[in-house]
Motif scaffolding. Structure first.
Motif, PDB file in Angstrom:
ATOM      1  N   THR A 205      -8.193   1.576 -20.017  1.00 57.69           N
ATOM      2  CA  THR A 205      -7.140   0.631 -19.947  1.00 57.69           C
ATOM      3  C   THR A 205      -7.444  -0.392 -18.708  1.00 57.69           C
ATOM      4  OG1 THR A 205      -5.553   1.870 -18.751  1.00 57.69           O
ATOM      5  CG2 THR A 205      -5.485   1.615 -21.245  1.00 57.69           C
TER       6      THR A 205
ATOM      7  N   ARG B  13      -0.453  -3.704 -18.621  1.00 59.57           N
ATOM      8  CA  ARG B  13      -1.492  -2.913 -19.128  1.00 59.57           C
ATOM      9  C   ARG B  13      -2.123  -3.060 -20.543  1.00 59.57           C
ATOM     10  NH1 ARG B  13      -3.357   2.098 -16.900  1.00 59.57           N
ATOM     11  NH2 ARG B  13      -1.519   1.812 -15.487  1.00 59.57           N
TER      12      ARG B  13
ATOM     13  N   ARG C 246      -5.407  -2.324 -23.301  1.00 67.31           N
ATOM     14  CA  ARG C 246      -6.809  -1.742 -23.589  1.00 67.31           C
ATOM     15  C   ARG C 246      -8.003  -2.335 -23.434  1.00 67.31           C
ATOM     16  NH1 ARG C 246      -6.286   3.408 -24.955  1.00 67.31           N
ATOM     17  NH2 ARG C 246      -8.297   3.445 -26.373  1.00 67.31           N
TER      18      ARG C 246
END
Length: 115
Positions: free
Chosen positions: A76, A89, A91
C-alpha cells in the motif's frame, strides 16, 4: 441439398476447410487483443513498482496527491492530498499514473545566474 440431411459423409479435408475461418478468427483475436493487453499490463506493473516517496500520483478514482509513505509488506501507499495535508492509504493497484519527482540532478549543464 442441405448438408446435414444428406447421406454423404464429409471427408477430413472438407471438415478442416470448414473450420479454417473460425481458427483464423481466433488467431486474429489473439494477435490483436491479447498480446497488446499483456504488453500494457507489463508497463503498468513497472510504473507501479517504480513509485517512490515524493512522486505525484493519480488514482483510478481521480485523486491526485504526493506519495508520503510506502508499505512493502501489504503493498500500500500513503498519499498526501490537498492543502490540509490529508493522508489516504491506497493499494498500488489503484494507481493509474505517476509523475516522477524532479530531483534536479543535472547540475553539470546548468549555468549560474548573471547579475
Amino acid at each position: 441439398m442441405i448438408q446435414f440431411l444428406s447421406t454423404e459423409t464429409a471427408t477430413t479435408g472438407e471438415m478442416i476447410i470448414s473450420l479454417l475461418p473460425m481458427i483464423l478468427i481466433l488467431v486474429f483475436m489473439f494477435l490483436i487483443i491479447y498480446i497488446p493487453q499483456k504488453r500494457q499490463d507489463k508497463k503498468d506493473t513497472a510504473m507501479r513498482n517504480s513509485i517512490e516517496i515524493g512522486d505525484k500520483v493519480t488514482t483510478i478514482g481521480g485523486i491526485v496527491g504526493i506519495v508520503f509513505a510506502i508499505s512493502e509488506k501489504d503493498d500500500t501507499l500513503v498519499v498526501e492530498t490537498g492543502s490540509d495535508r490529508t493522508k489516504i492509504r491506497f493499494r498500488r493497484s489503484a494507481i493509474s499514473g505517476v509523475e516522477k519527482l524532479d530531483v534536479g540532478g543535472d547540475t553539470k549543464n546548468s549555468t549560474p545566474a548573471k547579475k
